[in-house]
Design an enzyme around this catalytic site. Structure first.
Site, PDB file in Angstrom:
ATOM      1  CG  ASP A   1      -1.761   1.176   1.418  1.00 24.45           C
ATOM      2  OD1 ASP A   1      -2.795   1.226   0.731  1.00 24.45           O
ATOM      3  OD2 ASP A   1      -1.425   2.072   2.224  1.00 24.45           O
TER       4      ASP A   1
ATOM      5  CD  GLU B   1      -2.361   2.439  -3.482  1.00 22.23           C
ATOM      6  OE1 GLU B   1      -3.471   2.969  -3.575  1.00 22.23           O
ATOM      7  OE2 GLU B   1      -1.619   2.592  -2.472  1.00 22.23           O
TER       8      GLU B   1
END
Ligand code: GLC
Ligand code: MG
Length: 719
Positions: free
Chosen positions: A343, A413
Site C-alpha cells: 500500500d 500501489e
C-alpha cells in the site's frame, strides 16, 4: 544342473583349462592375495585338485555338498569326479554360462565374440542414449518458455471486506462471509483474491490504519476465521493476497503510544520534528488534505502523517522499524498467504532535511495550500532508498517462494499519474526483482478518454513504457476511485470488461464490476469515509456499497436491519443470482471471457497488435506464432460505427463472431471490409490464417515473453 553335477562339471572344465594352458594360469587367478585353486593339493592334470577357501560359489563346496549327495563316501566322490573323455566332452559342450557361475569361469566366456559383441553394443547404446537424454533435457529446458504463474493466468479480484458478505448480521462484511462465497470465484474462473485490510484497527480509514499487524479486527472475525478462510481457499485452488500497509500505523498502535511518550526504544519509530501549535515544521500537506504535521503535547513535538492524523508515518530510516516490518511480512508468509499488495509505497520515505516542497503555483499564498495537488512532492514521495526497501521484502518473499507452486506475489500501489517512469521502477531492474507489477491505473481515465483513440492511448501508455519482458496489468476500479461504470455509463460496462479480459496481462476486477455495480449516492450525513469528511466530492463511499448477491433482503449481503453503507437501488435487478440465469448478462459475459482467456493460447500468451483506432473504435488482434487461430477484438467506445479492415492483408476476408456484448449471433461470419459495432459494443472475432501480423509491424505489437506454438507436439517453445 544339480549341485553335484555342477561341481563335477567345473572341475573338469578347470582341468581342461589348465592342462591346455589356455587362458589362465594359477597366478592369473590370484585375487586380493587369495588363491582360487589350491595347487598344492594336486597336480595340474590330477583329479583330486582342491578349491581354495576364497571361492564364494556354494556350488563349489563339493566337500559338503558331494558328501550330502553321496553320503560322504570317498570312493563315490572320486568316481563322480572322474569322467570318461567322451562324457566329459558332452558336458562341456552342453554347458551355458549362468548366474551362479564363479567369476573366473564367466571370464572365459566373456571374451568370446558372441558375448563380447552384444555386450559392447549394449554398452555403447547406453552411453549414446544417456547422452541423447541429457541433450534432450537441456534442449527442452533451454527452449521452453516460462510457465505462467498463478498471478498471470487468473484475473485478480479485489474484495473490500466490509462490503462483500456479512455472516454475523452486524451490517458489515467479514471473513466468514468471504468463506461463504468462495464458489463465486470458482464460477468466474478466478484464482487470485486480494482482500483489503482486515487487521485490528480503530477503522478511521477502514483498516488502512493498523493497530496490530498480527491480529484480526473483531469486526471481521478472529485469527481462527482467517486460518479457516486461507485453508478453504487453498483447498479450492484460490490464492490469497493481503494488503500490507508499511507507510503508517494507527495512532492507537502500541509503538506510537511509546513513541509519543519518548520511550527510549520507540522514540524514533515515527517522524518527529520540532514545532508548536501554530507553526508546522514545513509546508508539507497530507493526501487527505491540510498540513501533514500534528502536534503532540506530551512530546512537545509534531509527528508527520501523509494521510490522516490518525495514521502517523513510520520512520523507515530507523533500522528497527525496517526489521519490525520485515518480521510482519514473514509472519504472514509463514501463515501461508500468497502475496501482498504493498500500500501507498511511494510515501514510505521522505527527505530528512524537511525543506518546504515547491509550490505548483509559486504565486499562491502559502497559507492557503491545503491539498496535495498544490505542491510538487519532491521531498515526500519516491525518495532514494525506497526501492531498496521493496527489493528487500521481495527477497524475503522469494525465500518463501521456493516451495513448488507457492510463488508469493507482490503488487505495488503507487499513483504516479503521468510519471510513467516512476511507476515502472516498481518492476525492478533486469537484475534485481521488485514487485511482479505495479498497479496500472491508466484505464481508470477512460471516462475522460472515451473514444477508440483515447482507449488505445491509455493502453499504449503502459505498453510503450513497460520494461521489456515484464508482465502488464489493468485496473478499471478499486475502493479509492469512483466506479467507472458510473462515470462512463452503464452501456459501456460490458465493453470495458471485454477490454480488460482480452488485453495481454493480468486484469484486476474490483468486487461488483463483474455484474456492473455502480456508485451509490451518499448524503452528506451518511458519509463514512474520512476523506469524504474533508471533501465530500472526494468521498470514496459511493464505490464501497455492499455487494449485490440477490434480490433478497439487503441483496443477500446481510440479514441486518441496517448495512454500513446503503445498497444501490438497482440491486433488485443487478445482482449475481439474476445474472447467472441470463446468458447475456454482464456476469455471464465476464465468466465466458475469463474462461476463454485461460483456454485460448493467443489470449493469454500471444502478441497484442494495434489494428485500428478512431473516435469510436479501438481494435487490436491477439495471435501467437505457429498457431493459425487468432482473435480480433473490436471495441466501440463511441457511436455506432462500421470499420473497413481490407487494408490489413494478414486478416482473412472473413472472420467468425466468437462473442458480442450486444448480440448472440455467435458463429456468424463477419466480413473484414465491413465490421459493424453499435455504441458500447465489443466484438471478439476469431479467424484462421497462416499469415502472422506481428513480423511486419513490430512497432504496433507487444509480447511479454515471445513463445511459438508447435502444433505437431502441441507444445510451446522459445523462438
Ligand atoms: C492507499 C489505500 C487507501 C488508503 C491509503 C492510506 O492508497 O488504497 O484506501 O486510504 O492508502 O492507507
Ligand atoms: Mg459482520
Amino acid at each position: 544342473m544339480d549341485p553335484v553335477t555342477s561341481a563335477t562339471f567345473y572341475r573338469v572344465l578347470f582341468e581342461r583349462m589348465i592342462t591346455r594352458s589356455q587362458l589362465i594360469s594359477a597366478k592369473d587367478l590370484e585375487v586380493d592375495g587369495c588363491m582360487f585353486l589350491d595347487m598344492s593339493s594336486g597336480t595340474a592334470n590330477g583329479s583330486s585338485m582342491e578349491l581354495g577357501e576364497c571361492i564364494q560359489n556354494t556350488g563349489f563346496h563339493e566337500d559338503d555338498e558331494t558328501e550330502d549327495a553321496v553320503g560322504g563316501d570317498e570312493e563315490n566322490r572320486t568316481s563322480t569326479v572322474k569322467m570318461s573323455p567322451g562324457r566329459e566332452e558332452d558336458t562341456y559342450t552342453q554347458i551355458k554360462p549362468y548366474a551362479g557361475m564363479p567369476k573366473e569361469v564367466l571370464l572365459l566366456y566373456s571374451v568370446q565374440a558372441r558375448y563380447r559383441l552384444p555386450r559392447e553394443i549394449l554398452f555403447w547404446l547406453t552411453i549414446v542414449c544417456t547422452l541423447a537424454l541429457v541433450a534432450l533435457t537441456i534442449t527442452v529446458i533451454v527452449m521452453s518458455p516460462r510457465c505462467l504463474s498463478w498471478w498471470q493466468s487468473s484475473p485478480v479480484y479485489q474484495i473490500y471486506p466490509r462490503s462483500f458478505k456479512d455472516s454475523d448480521s452486524d451490517g458489515i462484511g467479514d471473513l466468514k462471509g468471504i468463506l461463504d462465497k468462495l464458489d463465486h470465484f470458482q464460477y468466474l474462473n478466478i484464482k487470485a483474491i486480494w482482500i483489503s485490510p482486515f487487521y485490528k484497527s480503530p477503522m478511521k480509514d477502514f483498516g488502512y490504519d493498523v493497530e496490530d499487524f498480527r491480529d484480526i479486527d473483531p469486526l471481521f472475525g478472529s485469527m481462527q476465521d482467517f486460518d479457516d478462510l486461507l485453508a478453504a481457499m487453498h483447498d479450492k485452488g484460490l490464492k490469497l493476497i493481503m494488503d500490507f500497509i508499511p507507510n503508517h500505523t494507527s495512532d492507537t498502535h502500541q509503538w506510537f503510544n511509546l513513541s509519543s511518550s519518548g520511550h527510549a526504544q520507540y522514540k524514533d519509530y515515527y517522524i518527529w520534528a520540532n514545532c508548536n501549535t501554530t507553526h508546522a515544521p514545513n509546508n508539507w500537506v497530507s493526501v487527505f488534505g491540510n498540513s501533514s504535521w500534528t502536534y503532540v503535547e506530551e512530546r512537545q513535538q509534531c509527528y508527520y502523517h501523509q494521510f490522516l492524523k490518525e495514521q502517523p508515518d513510520l520512520n523507515f530510516r530507523n533500522p528497527h522499524v525496517r526489521r519490525e516490518m520485515t518480521e510482519i511480512v514473514r509472519f504472514w508468509l509463514e501463515k501461508g498467504v500468497d502475496g501482498f499488495r504493498m500500500d501507498a509505497v511511494k510515501h514510505i520515505l521522505e527527505a530528512k532535511h524537511l525543506r518546504d516542497e515547491p509550490q505548483v503555483d509559486p504565486q499562491q499564498d502559502p497559507d492557503t495550500i491545503d491539498t496535495e495537488f498544490e505542491l510538487h512532492h519532491d521531498y515526500t514521495t519516491t525518495q532514494l532508498g525506497l526501492h531498496d526497501i521493496l527489493q528487500a521484502w521481495r527477497g524475503e518473499m522469494d525465500v518463501y517462494s521456493r516451495e513448488p507452486g507457492r510463488y508469493r506475489f507482490m503488487v505495488a500501489e503507487s499513483y504516479d499519474y503521468e510519471e510513467t517512469d516512476k511507476t515502472m521502477m516498481y518492476y525492478g531492474t533486469p537484475y534485481v526483482k521488485e514487485s511482479d507489477f505495479p498497479f496500472n491505473f491508466y484505464l481508470m481515465d477512460l471516462p475522460t478518454n472515451l473514444t477508440g483513440t483515447g482507449a488505445q492511448g491509455l493502453v499504449n501508455l503502459w505498453m510503450a513504457n513497460m520494461p521489456v519482458g515484464k508482465w502488464p496489468n489493468w485496473v478499471v476500479g478499486n475502493h479509492d476511485k469512483p466506479r467507472i461504470s458510473s462515470s462512463v455509463g452503464q452501456e459501456y460496462i460490458k465493453v470495458i470488461n471485454m477490454l480488460l479480459l482480452t488485453l495481454p496481462g493480468t486484469p484486476t476486477t474490483y468486487y461488483g464490476e463483474e455484474i456492473g455495480m455502480m456508485n451509490i449516492n451518499v448524503t452528506i450525513d451518511e458519509i463514512q469515509d474520512p476523506f469524504g469528511k474533508f471533501n465530500p466530492n472526494a468521498s470514496r463511499d459511493p464505490q464501497r456499497s455492499p455487494m449485490q448477491w440477490s434480490d433478497g433482503t439487503n441483496s443477500g449481503f446481510s440479514d441486518a436491519n441496517h448495512t454500513w453503507l446503503p445498497l444501490h437501488p438497482h440491486h433488485t435487478t443487478v445482482n449475481v443470482e439474476a445474472q447467472q440465469k441470463d446468458s447475456g448478462s454482464v456476469l455471464s459475459q465476464y465468466r465466458a471471457l475469463s474462461l476463454l482467456r485461460q483456454a485460448q493460447l493467443p489470449l493469454h500468451r500471444g502478441w497484442m497488435c494495434y489494428i485500428w483506432s478512431d473516435a469510436d473504435v479501438f481494435a487490436f488482434l491477439r495471435e501467437i506464432d505457429g498457431l493459425d487461430k487468432a482473435f480480433l477484438v473490436v471495441l466501440n467506445f463511441g457511436a455506432d460505427s462500421v470499420i473497413n479492415l481490407s487494408a490489413i492483408t494478414e486478416l482473412p476476408e472473413q472472420l467468425t463472431l466468437h462473442m458480442s456484448t450486444k448480440q448472440e449471433n455467435y458463429g456468424m461470419p463477419v466480413i473484414k471490409s465491413s465490421i459493424a459495432t453499435a455504441r458500447g459494443e465489443g466484438l471478439l472475432l476469431e479467424y484462421s490464417t497462416h499469415m502472422r501480423f506481428n513480423p511486419g509491424h513490430a512497432s504496433q505489437c507487444f509480447v511479454s515473453e515471445k513463445a511459438c506454438y508447435l502444433g505437431v507436439l502441441d507444445i510451446l517453445y522459445k523462438c
